[in-house]
Design a protein around this motif. Structure first.
Motif, mmCIF file in Angstrom:
data_model
loop_
_atom_site.group_PDB
_atom_site.id
_atom_site.type_symbol
_atom_site.label_atom_id
_atom_site.label_comp_id
_atom_site.label_asym_id
_atom_site.label_seq_id
_atom_site.Cartn_x
_atom_site.Cartn_y
_atom_site.Cartn_z
ATOM 1 N N LEU A 260 0.801 -1.209 0.000
ATOM 2 C CA LEU A 260 0.000 0.000 0.000
ATOM 3 C C LEU A 260 0.840 1.267 0.000
ATOM 4 C CD1 LEU A 260 -2.858 -0.987 2.471
ATOM 5 C CD2 LEU A 260 -2.963 -0.845 -0.025
ATOM 6 N N VAL A 261 1.960 1.277 0.755
ATOM 7 C CA VAL A 261 2.795 2.474 0.818
ATOM 8 C C VAL A 261 3.316 2.875 -0.560
ATOM 9 C CG1 VAL A 261 4.975 3.409 1.693
ATOM 10 C CG2 VAL A 261 3.398 2.239 3.243
ATOM 11 N N PRO A 262 3.909 1.925 -1.326
ATOM 12 C CA PRO A 262 4.349 2.329 -2.674
ATOM 13 C C PRO A 262 3.190 2.816 -3.544
ATOM 14 C CG PRO A 262 5.377 0.276 -2.042
ATOM 15 C CD PRO A 262 4.330 0.561 -1.024
ATOM 16 N N LEU A 263 2.022 2.128 -3.432
ATOM 17 C CA LEU A 263 0.863 2.568 -4.219
ATOM 18 C C LEU A 263 0.425 3.964 -3.817
ATOM 19 C CD1 LEU A 263 -1.270 -0.713 -4.300
ATOM 20 C CD2 LEU A 263 -0.079 0.362 -6.222
ATOM 21 N N SER A 264 0.437 4.223 -2.501
ATOM 22 C CA SER A 264 0.020 5.541 -2.011
ATOM 23 C C SER A 264 0.986 6.625 -2.481
ATOM 24 C CB SER A 264 -0.061 5.534 -0.478
ATOM 25 O OG SER A 264 -0.983 4.573 -0.032
ATOM 26 N N ILE A 265 2.272 6.316 -2.365
ATOM 27 C CA ILE A 265 3.280 7.288 -2.803
ATOM 28 C C ILE A 265 3.124 7.576 -4.293
ATOM 29 C CG2 ILE A 265 5.763 7.639 -3.141
ATOM 30 C CD1 ILE A 265 6.198 6.063 -0.547
#
Length: 500
Positions: free
Chosen positions: A477-482
């Protein structure tokens, strides 16, 4: 002159003291009981058995000495000794720890119209019904009699195309299963064990050993002429030396001496466990196969590998093999791991001149010496009893108590590999996988370590599944959010540019 005498005396006395001390050191270094570690090094061990007494015919209360006894059988508190040279069988009852009494001596069988003498009996077995089966080798038969020695049936030469009808039947060793079937080793027959039904019908051979051969001889035979082949040694199965039927109905068979090439290649099968089909199902999870000593000296005229001449199996599945070559006893557990080794050749108590048979009464062991004409009774020491206690507690499912017993064994012998493995197995059954791994790692038990690690990994994953899911979600999720934030920012930047 006196000074010279004193000096000489002092030197002689010093030499004697040094010789005595060196002999003392040798005596302390020499161990009666030993084992092998993971690396194959000999490890001295506390004695697992001690000699209770050596019984000759006189000690049993007989007037006539034994003469070349070859067979022995134990049922409950009864011992049957085949006094082969005297053409008789001696039945003895054990009445105490060291007390025995002769019940009867019989040298003949009662027929319908005649009494026939035994001739060189080599083995005996008792059925569940109490019938007595005798390997009456000199009379070329196996005879079945009732408890009063009345003739009932006999088993003769196998009727088979591979056996000459003119051959002399020479049965040497026999066992009886719960259905009354007879399994026999016969001299000159190497197709396996002769199997007879309860009614005396021969039904075939079972358990023939695998044929072994030298590759160079095999290739040479392929190119040799017919005359050359006739003069060469044939590749045939190895005949058995002795057999024993355990409490579950499996037959343990001694294949006698092993070829050094088979030992080096790992193809040796000095001891086999046969099922009803005659297949070898012996478990060998130890570091080394169950073929006896790993190293062979040539001292005293004894050389070559161990030669198993008999075996006995206890109710806890410990089987003890008797080495005729060096007079030693090798005990293995149901996994094929070496439990103990003791004994040797000699005239002292606990040593043998020509061991011929071994039996057990509970945990006690009895060894028949055909040359010394005696029976040696061995009883377990505290160390031996602790080992048996640990094994039997494990088999009964009391894993915690088994682990404690193994710890007591380890305190008495810190070099005893089986104690570490035993503790590890008990911890494994208690689902204490991480602790079990530590014990298996100490003794390089890769198989059990893998089992413990597999369960430990599964348990760890189950205990940390929430954290694992959170970490996985975060990682995704973090890479997608970034990435999404960067896209939004990019779109805003582009929109600002178009406005201006």
């Amino acid at each position: 002159m006196k000074r010279i005498v004193k000096t000489t005396g002092a030197l002689v006395l010093g030499a004697v003291i040094m010789a005595a001390s060196s002999m003392s050191v040798m005596a302390t270094e020499r161990s009666y009981t030993y084992n092998y570690d993971y690396w194959g090094d000999v490890q001295d061990s506390p004695d697992t058995y001690t000699v209770t007494k050596v019984y000759t015919a006189t000690a049993f209360g007989l007037e006539t000495n034994f003469k070349s006894p070859e067979g022995m059988f134990v049922k409950d508190d009864m011992i049957y000794i085949c006094d082969t040279g005297n053409n008789r069988i001696v039945q003895i009852r054990r009445t105490g720890t060291e007390q025995f009494e002769v019940i009867r001596i019989f040298d003949s069988i009662k027929g319908n119209t005649e009494v026939k003498k035994l001739s060189g009996p080599t083995d005996i077995a008792i059925s569940e019904e109490g019938d007595i089966f005798i390997s009456d080798k000199g009379n070329a038969r196996i005879v079945r009699v009732d408890q009063d020695l009345n003739y009932k049936l006999e088993f003769g030469l196998p009727v088979d195309s591979t056996v000459s009808a003119e051959a002399t039947f020479q049965p040497s060793k026999i066992v009886i299963d719960t259905a009354g079937r007879v399994y026999c080793i016969a001299t000159g027959i190497n197709q396996g064990l002769c199997k007879y039904e309860a009614d005396g019908t021969f039904t075939g051979f079972v358990g023939a050993t695998p044929v072994t051969y030298n590759w160079m001889d095999y290739i040479w035979k392929k190119f040799a002429t017919q005359e050359q082949r006739a003069r060469m040694i044939s590749f045939v199965p190895t005949s058995y030396d002795n057999i024993y039927m355990d409490h579950e109905g499996f037959i343990y068979a001694c294949a006698g001496g092993q070829d050094e090439g088979d030992l080096d290649s790992g193809a040796a099968q000095a001891i086999r466990k046969l099922n009803l089909l005659g297949s070898n199902i012996l478990v060998e999870n130890g570091e080394y196969p169950a073929y006896g000593d790993l190293y062979w000296g040539e001292g005293g005229g004894y050389k070559g590998p161990s030669y198993y001449t008999d075996v006995t199996v206890m109710e806890n599945d410990i089987y003890v093999c008797l080495d005729r070559n060096r007079g030693r006893l090798f005990g293995y557990d149901d996994q094929g791991m070496l439990v103990f080794v003791f004994g040797g050749n000699g005239n002292m108590d606990g040593y043998f001149r020509n061991p011929a048979a071994i039996e057990h009464m509970g945990h006690d062991l009895l060894v028949l010496d055909s040359l010394d004409c005696s029976v040696t009774l061995f009883t377990p020491t505290e160390f031996g009893n602790l080992i048996y206690q640990a094994i039997e507690q494990f088999d009964a499912g009391d894993y915690e108590a088994s682990g404690e017993s193994w710890k007591n064994v380890m305190e008495m012998n810190g070099n005893y590999d089986l104690a570490y493995i035993g503790i590890g197995r008990s911890l494994l059954r208690q689902e204490r996988y991480r602790e079990a791994m530590d014990y298996f790692e100490l003794k390089y038990d890769a198989d059990n370590y893998s089992k413990a690690y597999k369960q430990y990994r599964k348990e760890w994953v189950e205990d940390h599944i929430v954290i694992i899911v959170i970490v996985i979600l975060v990682l995704f999720l973090v890479p997608l959010s970034i990435g999404r934030i960067k896209e939004i920012k990019h779109e805003i930047d582009i929109a600002d540019i178009f406005r201006t």
